[in-house]
Every structure is written in structure tokens, then in C-alpha cells.
Design a protein around this motif. Structure first.
Motif, PDB file in Angstrom:
ATOM      1  N   MET A 237      34.912  38.144  44.097  1.00  0.00           N
ATOM      2  CA  MET A 237      35.838  37.087  43.680  1.00  0.00           C
ATOM      3  C   MET A 237      37.009  36.955  44.653  1.00  0.00           C
ATOM      4  O   MET A 237      37.597  37.944  45.095  1.00  0.00           O
ATOM      5  N   LYS A 238      37.379  35.711  44.963  1.00  0.00           N
ATOM      6  CA  LYS A 238      38.497  35.432  45.851  1.00  0.00           C
ATOM      7  C   LYS A 238      39.826  35.661  45.135  1.00  0.00           C
ATOM      8  O   LYS A 238      39.918  35.559  43.914  1.00  0.00           O
ATOM      9  N   ASP A 239      40.869  35.939  45.927  1.00  0.00           N
ATOM     10  CA  ASP A 239      42.158  36.318  45.356  1.00  0.00           C
ATOM     11  C   ASP A 239      42.758  35.241  44.464  1.00  0.00           C
ATOM     12  O   ASP A 239      43.309  35.546  43.399  1.00  0.00           O
ATOM     13  N   ASP A 240      42.677  33.975  44.874  1.00  0.00           N
ATOM     14  CA  ASP A 240      43.291  32.910  44.085  1.00  0.00           C
ATOM     15  C   ASP A 240      42.607  32.753  42.731  1.00  0.00           C
ATOM     16  O   ASP A 240      43.266  32.522  41.708  1.00  0.00           O
ATOM     17  N   VAL A 241      41.276  32.917  42.708  1.00  0.00           N
ATOM     18  CA  VAL A 241      40.531  32.830  41.450  1.00  0.00           C
ATOM     19  C   VAL A 241      40.892  34.012  40.554  1.00  0.00           C
ATOM     20  O   VAL A 241      41.110  33.862  39.344  1.00  0.00           O
ATOM     21  N   PHE A 242      41.007  35.174  41.153  1.00  0.00           N
ATOM     22  CA  PHE A 242      41.365  36.371  40.388  1.00  0.00           C
ATOM     23  C   PHE A 242      42.756  36.236  39.772  1.00  0.00           C
ATOM     24  O   PHE A 242      42.950  36.538  38.586  1.00  0.00           O
ATOM     25  N   LEU A 243      43.724  35.793  40.536  1.00  0.00           N
ATOM     26  CA  LEU A 243      45.096  35.710  40.034  1.00  0.00           C
ATOM     27  C   LEU A 243      45.219  34.719  38.887  1.00  0.00           C
ATOM     28  O   LEU A 243      45.939  34.959  37.916  1.00  0.00           O
ATOM     29  N   LYS A 244      44.498  33.605  38.986  1.00  0.00           N
ATOM     30  CA  LYS A 244      44.519  32.636  37.884  1.00  0.00           C
ATOM     31  C   LYS A 244      43.887  33.229  36.638  1.00  0.00           C
ATOM     32  O   LYS A 244      44.408  33.095  35.519  1.00  0.00           O
ATOM     33  N   ALA A 245      42.743  33.897  36.815  1.00  0.00           N
ATOM     34  CA  ALA A 245      42.066  34.513  35.672  1.00  0.00           C
ATOM     35  C   ALA A 245      42.945  35.591  35.033  1.00  0.00           C
ATOM     36  O   ALA A 245      43.023  35.689  33.804  1.00  0.00           O
ATOM     37  N   LYS A 246      43.600  36.368  35.856  1.00  0.00           N
ATOM     38  CA  LYS A 246      44.472  37.429  35.337  1.00  0.00           C
ATOM     39  C   LYS A 246      45.578  36.838  34.463  1.00  0.00           C
ATOM     40  O   LYS A 246      45.853  37.326  33.362  1.00  0.00           O
ATOM     41  N   THR A 247      46.185  35.763  34.937  1.00  0.00           N
ATOM     42  CA  THR A 247      47.242  35.099  34.161  1.00  0.00           C
ATOM     43  C   THR A 247      46.699  34.544  32.848  1.00  0.00           C
ATOM     44  O   THR A 247      47.297  34.733  31.780  1.00  0.00           O
ATOM     45  N   ASP A 248      45.545  33.873  32.912  1.00  0.00           N
ATOM     46  CA  ASP A 248      44.972  33.245  31.716  1.00  0.00           C
ATOM     47  C   ASP A 248      44.544  34.283  30.679  1.00  0.00           C
ATOM     48  O   ASP A 248      44.815  34.128  29.483  1.00  0.00           O
ATOM     49  N   PHE A 249      43.875  35.328  31.124  1.00  0.00           N
ATOM     50  CA  PHE A 249      43.377  36.334  30.186  1.00  0.00           C
ATOM     51  C   PHE A 249      44.504  37.150  29.563  1.00  0.00           C
ATOM     52  O   PHE A 249      44.517  37.388  28.356  1.00  0.00           O
ATOM     53  N   GLU A 250      45.453  37.586  30.378  1.00  0.00           N
ATOM     54  CA  GLU A 250      46.519  38.439  29.843  1.00  0.00           C
ATOM     55  C   GLU A 250      47.466  37.667  28.936  1.00  0.00           C
ATOM     56  O   GLU A 250      48.168  38.263  28.117  1.00  0.00           O
ATOM     57  N   ALA A 251      47.442  36.329  29.030  1.00  0.00           N
ATOM     58  CA  ALA A 251      48.239  35.502  28.129  1.00  0.00           C
ATOM     59  C   ALA A 251      47.677  35.524  26.710  1.00  0.00           C
ATOM     60  O   ALA A 251      48.368  35.153  25.745  1.00  0.00           O
ATOM     61  N   LEU A 252      46.422  35.984  26.565  1.00  0.00           N
ATOM     62  CA  LEU A 252      45.785  36.008  25.245  1.00  0.00           C
ATOM     63  C   LEU A 252      46.201  37.210  24.411  1.00  0.00           C
ATOM     64  O   LEU A 252      45.898  37.283  23.224  1.00  0.00           O
ATOM     65  N   GLY A 253      46.883  38.177  25.002  1.00  0.00           N
ATOM     66  CA  GLY A 253      47.334  39.326  24.215  1.00  0.00           C
ATOM     67  C   GLY A 253      47.644  40.533  25.084  1.00  0.00           C
ATOM     68  O   GLY A 253      47.056  40.712  26.158  1.00  0.00           O
TER      69      GLY A 253
END
Length: 276
Positions: A237-253
Motif C-alpha cells: 500500500m502507498k503512503d497516501d492511501v495508508f494515511l487516509k485509511a488510518k484517519t478514517d478507521f481510527e475515527a471510528l473508535g
């Protein structure tokens, strides 16, 4: 009916791995996290078409399958041809019976498959998640307890039970050599040794009711936020995709943590070095 009457563990003695992984696409992972439920399809939707086969039928299958589909009429001695054709009809009848039983069993079992290990698996990444995919990692005992605690939330009927545990991998061509030893208590926990690399730990809902049933069950998890979850990004996975996913997932709890794969250097070192 009490939780204990709906609950059973199987083949869990001696498990050393503390973690379970499930490798999946972004959409499937987001569905799990937002619905707070485990998606459990029936076994007839799996690639392994021998799911749910009995010990006796494994040995029957090998004999009758060869008669019907491997042997060729032109290879049979003329003196034996009549007997062979009669045997082929008998074998065809047996195979139809075995198939019918298996399909019934497959439709009566709803299964969620997890990988039991304390390390990521390159093979599981390649088979079950593309470059934009993820693995969800949980503590096995905590996860098992959460499934058990959630039985009441799912209002199971008297003919439905939850069983969790490890798959037993058996040498199907040689099961006949010791059928008693190769018998399993629950049919959803048997697979051939050729699948052993999957090291499966399953959550199984058995539904023995006779009426038509849906081809999946959504098992709700009670107090989902109590479950510690680690989400691992695909090693390519590329860094930009990872950083977006990290933000989206960790916002869930706060119980959700996102990290890069420990296998990333194996996938990306050469390309990254070129950027230095």
C-alpha cells in the motif's frame, strides 16, 4: 435457553497463537467495523466443494468418483464391461447421495474464517487481499469471549448453536486407514491437508432447522467498542492511501489502531530505494 446451551468450543486445547487475523478488502472491513457484526456465509459458497463431508463419505467418494469420472470405458476389458457399467450406475447413485448430504450440511453451517497466527502471512495477503486491502487482527481469547457474550443479542433459536475452534486438517486420500481417529465432532471443522497453510480458526453457526434459510448470517457483536482491534495495511500500500485509511478507521473508535505491515520492506524496498 441459556448462553451455554447455544455455545461450544472445539479443538482449542493447546493453541499457542494469541492472535487471529482476517484478510479482506476495504469494503468488507468497513462493513464489519460500521455494522459491528461478523458476516457469516454458508459453506456452499466456499471454494472447497468438500466442506461438510462426513468421514465415511470421504472414503466412499474416492472409490465412486474414480469409477464415474476417472476410469474410461475403452480401458475396460470386454469381459468386464457389463459389470463395470452396472458398477458405474451404482457409483453414480452413491455420488448423488453424498453430494445431496454435503449440500444440506453446507447450507446448515454459517462460517467466519480467521487465520490463527502471531505473525502476518504473505500467502494470506496474496490470496485474500489486494494492494488496497487490509488485515484485521484481534486477540483470540478476547474475540472468542466477545462472540460468546453476544449470543443473547442475536436471539438464536433452539436449533441454532455457535461453535468456535480450530479446523482439523486430514489426509483425505488416507482417511480410510483410520476412520475412527479421523472422525470430527462438528463437520465444519474438517478440511483436507492441502488447505493446511490457512491455519483456520472458525466461528460457526449451526442451524439444523428444515425451512429455507438465507445464505448468510450477520452476527452482531455486543459492546463492540470493548474489542481491541488492530488494522494492518497491505504491504504494497502507498503512503497516501495508508494515511487516509488510518484517519478514517481510527475515527471510528479509540479501540481501533491502524499500522503498516511488517512485510512492507519485502514488497517496497527496491522501489523506495530508487527515491533516495
Amino acid at each position: 435457553m441459556s448462553k451455554m446451551e447455544h455455545w461450544e468450543t472445539y479443538n482449542t486445547t493447546g493453541i499457542k497463537n494469541e492472535s487471529l487475523y482476517r484478510y479482506m478488502s476495504l469494503d468488507k472491513l468497513m462493513s464489519l467495523l460500521t455494522t459491528k457484526s461478523i458476516y457469516m456465509p454458508t459453506m456452499d459458497r466456499f471454494d472447497d466443494k468438500l466442506e461438510g463431508i462426513s468421514t465415511y463419505d470421504i472414503t466412499e467418494l474416492q472409490w465412486h468418483y474414480e469409477t464415474c469420472f476417472i476410469e474410461r470405458e475403452e480401458d475396460i476389458a470386454p469381459a468386464m464391461l457389463k459389470d463395470w457399467k452396472e458398477q458405474k450406475e451404482i457409483s453414480a447413485s452413491h455420488l448423488k447421495s453424498i453430494s445431496k448430504k454435503m449440500i444440506w450440511n453446507q447450507k446448515a453451517h454459517y462460517v467466519s474464517c480467521w487465520f490463527s497466527s502471531d505473525r502476518e502471512s504473505d500467502g494470506m495477503w496474496r490470496n485474500y487481499a489486494k494492494e488496497d486491502g487490509f488485515a484485521i487482527k484481534v486477540n483470540r481469547k478476547q474475540f472468542q469471549d466477545k462472540v460468546k457474550q453476544s449470543i443473547g443479542l442475536n436471539t438464536l433459536s433452539r436449533k441454532q448453536n455457535i461453535i468456535v475452534g480450530r479446523v482439523k486438517y486430514q489426509d483425505f486420500p488416507r482417511v480410510i486407514e483410520n476412520e475412527q481417529e479421523n472422525t470430527v465432532l462438528y463437520l465444519a471443522f474438517r478440511k483436507d491437508e492441502s488447505f493446511q497453510h490457512e491455519n483456520e480458526y472458525r466461528i460457526v453457526l449451526v442451524d439444523k432447522s428444515q425451512e429455507d434459510k438465507p445464505n448468510f448470517f450477520s452476527y452482531q457483536l455486543e459492546n463492540f467498542e470493548e474489542l481491541d482491534i488492530t488494522i494492518i495495511a497491505h504491504p504494497a500500500m502507498k503512503d497516501d492511501v495508508f494515511l487516509k485509511a488510518k484517519t478514517d478507521f481510527e475515527a471510528l473508535g479509540e479501540h481501533i489502531k491502524v499500522q503498516k505491515s511488517e512485510l512492507e520492506p519485502f514488497y517496497q524496498l527496491v522501489d523506495r530505494v530508487k527515491q533516495l
